[in-house]
Design an enzyme around this catalytic site. Structure first.
Site, PDB file in Angstrom:
ATOM      1  N   LYS A 182       5.316  -9.388 -14.999  1.00  0.00           N
ATOM      2  CA  LYS A 182       5.670  -8.459 -13.921  1.00  0.00           C
ATOM      3  C   LYS A 182       5.493  -9.186 -12.596  1.00  0.00           C
ATOM      4  CE  LYS A 182       3.276  -6.144 -11.615  1.00  0.00           C
ATOM      5  NZ  LYS A 182       2.557  -6.149 -10.275  1.00  0.00           N
ATOM      6  N   THR A 193       1.933  -8.553  -7.521  1.00  0.00           N
ATOM      7  CA  THR A 193       1.239  -9.653  -8.167  1.00  0.00           C
ATOM      8  C   THR A 193       2.074 -10.121  -9.335  1.00  0.00           C
ATOM      9  OG1 THR A 193      -0.976  -8.952  -7.552  1.00  0.00           O
ATOM     10  CG2 THR A 193      -0.764 -10.100  -9.639  1.00  0.00           C
ATOM     11  N   GLU A 280      11.950  -9.230  -3.805  1.00  0.00           N
ATOM     12  CA  GLU A 280      12.257  -8.101  -2.939  1.00  0.00           C
ATOM     13  C   GLU A 280      13.512  -8.337  -2.111  1.00  0.00           C
ATOM     14  OE1 GLU A 280       7.741  -6.491  -2.314  1.00  0.00           O
ATOM     15  OE2 GLU A 280       8.571  -7.978  -0.946  1.00  0.00           O
ATOM     16  N   SER A 408       3.123   3.915   3.014  1.00  0.00           N
ATOM     17  CA  SER A 408       2.545   4.625   1.861  1.00  0.00           C
ATOM     18  C   SER A 408       2.099   6.020   2.284  1.00  0.00           C
ATOM     19  CB  SER A 408       1.358   3.860   1.316  1.00  0.00           C
ATOM     20  OG  SER A 408       0.379   3.720   2.315  1.00  0.00           O
TER      21      SER A 408
END
Lengths: 408, 408
Positions: A182, A193, A280, A408
């Site tokens: 991942k 990470t 990303e 967030s």
């Protein structure tokens, strides 16, 4: 926030079972979500382990402990927590890891040092011990699952699930390798990470397993970059159950050692590429081949300087064969290079040779190459025989949107 | 492409004349534009010079030659070409610089080594000798101009003109310093460059002038970053005409040496800040103060790792007090640090201390601070007494637009 699936995504492949490896997943609910976020891998007695870890000076407790455990070379279990990285949490974070190790060791009747733990997600919040405990209880009695389910459960902000497999013929035995990973750069509001795990049924002595993993890592996981930012938790573990029954590999002279290493290198490279393909905002996958360097380490350093250059990455995003920015990145790498011997090409066409633009440089094939999704940059430094290949993705508005526009 | 004036721009200040310095500008028309793009600074006989240059391994001929010339310590003229950087142009580029040196030396009846040349703009195209020659002919007979005109003529993709001044009282004499600079990161399709020039009427021995400039550079120009990419042409030159009539400064023990250095440091810091304030796409000016490092060099390295982190820069762009990303950047710097002693604050409010988020952390004042244009990040590593301050800007969609969306 919901992220769109990367345009560079690969479908999850068919991966055979590895003898001695049992996968289970559960809901620890580390975040307010309804998904499996705890992966439990049970490994048969006698499994050897090797590991490579982040070089961050601020590594998590999982990394500090895992590094010590890997030196002992034996593993019986792996626990991966998704949703909370447990990083920057002081002694309370360490206590949570030690509790997990003790709980699983008790269930398997093994030493706690044989239980490896990884965590990824929010930082600064100690991993909640009660959720971990309940999650592990559920995982211990869960039905075994397949590779894709396990690979999915370790994901956080990944836009696709990542796995790979390989096999090798040793002298008398066919051995299998399987792995999942991942990572997609670093995702707002907290660092993502890279966590990768490879499993094989080959029998390999732990010290040699570590030697091969460290070597493969140098040419794969250490040759990728999304944004140059390094997680405090990056971990790759390699487990060898020995169930294939081959005479244990213990040195490069052993029959089959080269074949096994080639398969290991292949699966590590594929897993590393998948991380870049989920970078990303990535729209293009970029391979940078550096030749003519003083040595291999120098070549890799130059390659990563190019791969990490925001100017090179934005140029590729814009389809611009801007070799001047590549020159700049070579120059700033601080490695031996000779401006007047430097050559730069895109997609197999040289744009500049020996420190000057080519008089008959035809930009048309280069422009066409840059319209594609898979970009190749060749750089020859002209000072030696060192070579290395590194991989990255382009830098787009998507990266800024993911990392600056959302909170967030 | 037309770029909007940076929201962080400063008005050009009033700068007094420096005795012994005469500024002239002309149109060499290095590009198809109607603007002055050649700056000629004549310096009186006896002017001392010092310089600091890019560490790029692919430096331009101007830099290679300038470095040699600065060692000789004497200057009579400076020529700055805007629109063509003459970088990566092989022997033809070098010939163009040598022609300029010879032409100006002949006009001033001085040694060619006393004529300094800088170029900035498109790379890979040898500076056209005929345009340079005609431009210099025009400049030699042009009427003297003021600081703002000269500062404007060296600009390329800068969105505002940048200058600063300072003064110092030596034992018996007041001395003046004036300077201008260009640079705004690296601009599509070609690298931009930081070129800075400081002039003073103080009398300073060349060796001591170099010592002071090198020291000031460590704390100013070497402490700024826009995107971590380094031009092949970065140059700062310091010229001292000696017309103030003070006894020449030659060591730190001399009366007035400290006062002069303080003024020099101030003007270098202001010029360095102006470059950051014109960083591509910049919306916020970020000051990062690192304390508690092993030593000053380590502190600067950590500060620049934070300043160059795309994740930190995007977090600030988004007004997000994401101290986890600062932890990550500290960790990846590779300098001595202790995760459990690390403290991080924004705008004077600590968010995390001794490796853990503060229990009573109040995000309200931090959120308010991050809404402003001038951002302060404090990082204490807790391992020593080393400290450094570095400056950068945020990473925004504007950066991507400038570097990826536009083509030449």
């Amino acid at each position: 926030m919901d992220l769109e699936r990367s345009p560079l995504a690969r479908p999850f492949p068919d991966i055979p079972q590895i003898d001695g490896v049992t996968l289970r997943i559960a809901r620890a609910r580390y975040k307010a979500w309804d998904r499996c976020d705890l992966t439990y891998v049970e490994l048969c007695p006698g499994t050897a382990v090797a590991g490579v870890f982040t070089r961050s000076a601020c590594a998590s407790s999982e990394v500090d402990l895992g590094r010590e455990q890997a030196r002992l070379g034996r593993a019986r279990a792996l626990i991966v927590n998704a949703g909370n990285s447990n990083a920057f949490t002081g002694y309370r974070g360490r206590e949570a890891v030690e509790q997990i190790m003790a709980q699983v060791a008790s269930a398997l009747d093994c030493d706690p040092s044989e239980v490896f733990v990884s965590s990824t997600g929010v930082i600064g919040v100690p991993l909640p011990k009660d959720k971990a405990q309940a999650g592990i209880e559920a995982a211990l009695i869960a039905a075994p699952c397949g590779w894709e389910d396990a690979a999915s459960a370790i994901g956080t902000t990944d836009t696709f699930t990542k796995g790979a497999s390989a096999s090798a013929m040793l002298a008398e035995n066919r051995v299998e390798l399987a792995g999942f990973i991942k990572g997609s750069g670093m995702i707002a509001p907290d660092m993502a990470t890279m966590l990768g795990y490879v499993f094989t049924d080959a029998a390999v002595d732990p010290a040699f397993l570590q030697e091969m993993l460290s070597k493969a890592n140098e040419a794969t996981f250490s040759c990728i970059t999304v944004d140059g930012d390094t997680s405090t938790s990056d971990t790759v573990l390699l487990f060898a159950t020995g169930k294939a029954g081959n005479p244990a590999l213990s040195s490069w002279d052993d029959d089959g050692a080269d074949a096994f290493y080639a398969a290991l290198l292949g699966i590590c490279r594929e897993l590393a590429h998948l991380v870049v393909r989920d970078g990303e905002g990535a729209q293009k996958f970029i391979e940078i081949a550096v030749t003519g360097a003083a040595d291999a380490a120098s070549a890799r350093h130059v390659g990563l300087a190019i791969a990490n250059s925001p100017l090179v990455k934005t140029a590729i995003a814009g389809g611009d064969a801007n070799w001047g920015r590549v020159v700049m990145a070579v120059g700033k790498a601080g490695e031996p290079a000779d401006r007047d011997r430097l050559s730069i090409g895109f997609g197999g066409t040289w744009a500049a040779k020996d420190g000057q633009p080519l008089a008959d440089y035809d930009e048309a094939p280069v422009a066409k190459h840059l319209e594609g999704q898979d970009i190749r940059i060749d750089v020859d430094l002209g000072v030696g025989d060192g070579r290395a290949t590194v991989w990255t993705c382009d830098l787009t508005h998507g990266y800024i949107s993911i990392n600056a526009d959302y909170r967030s």
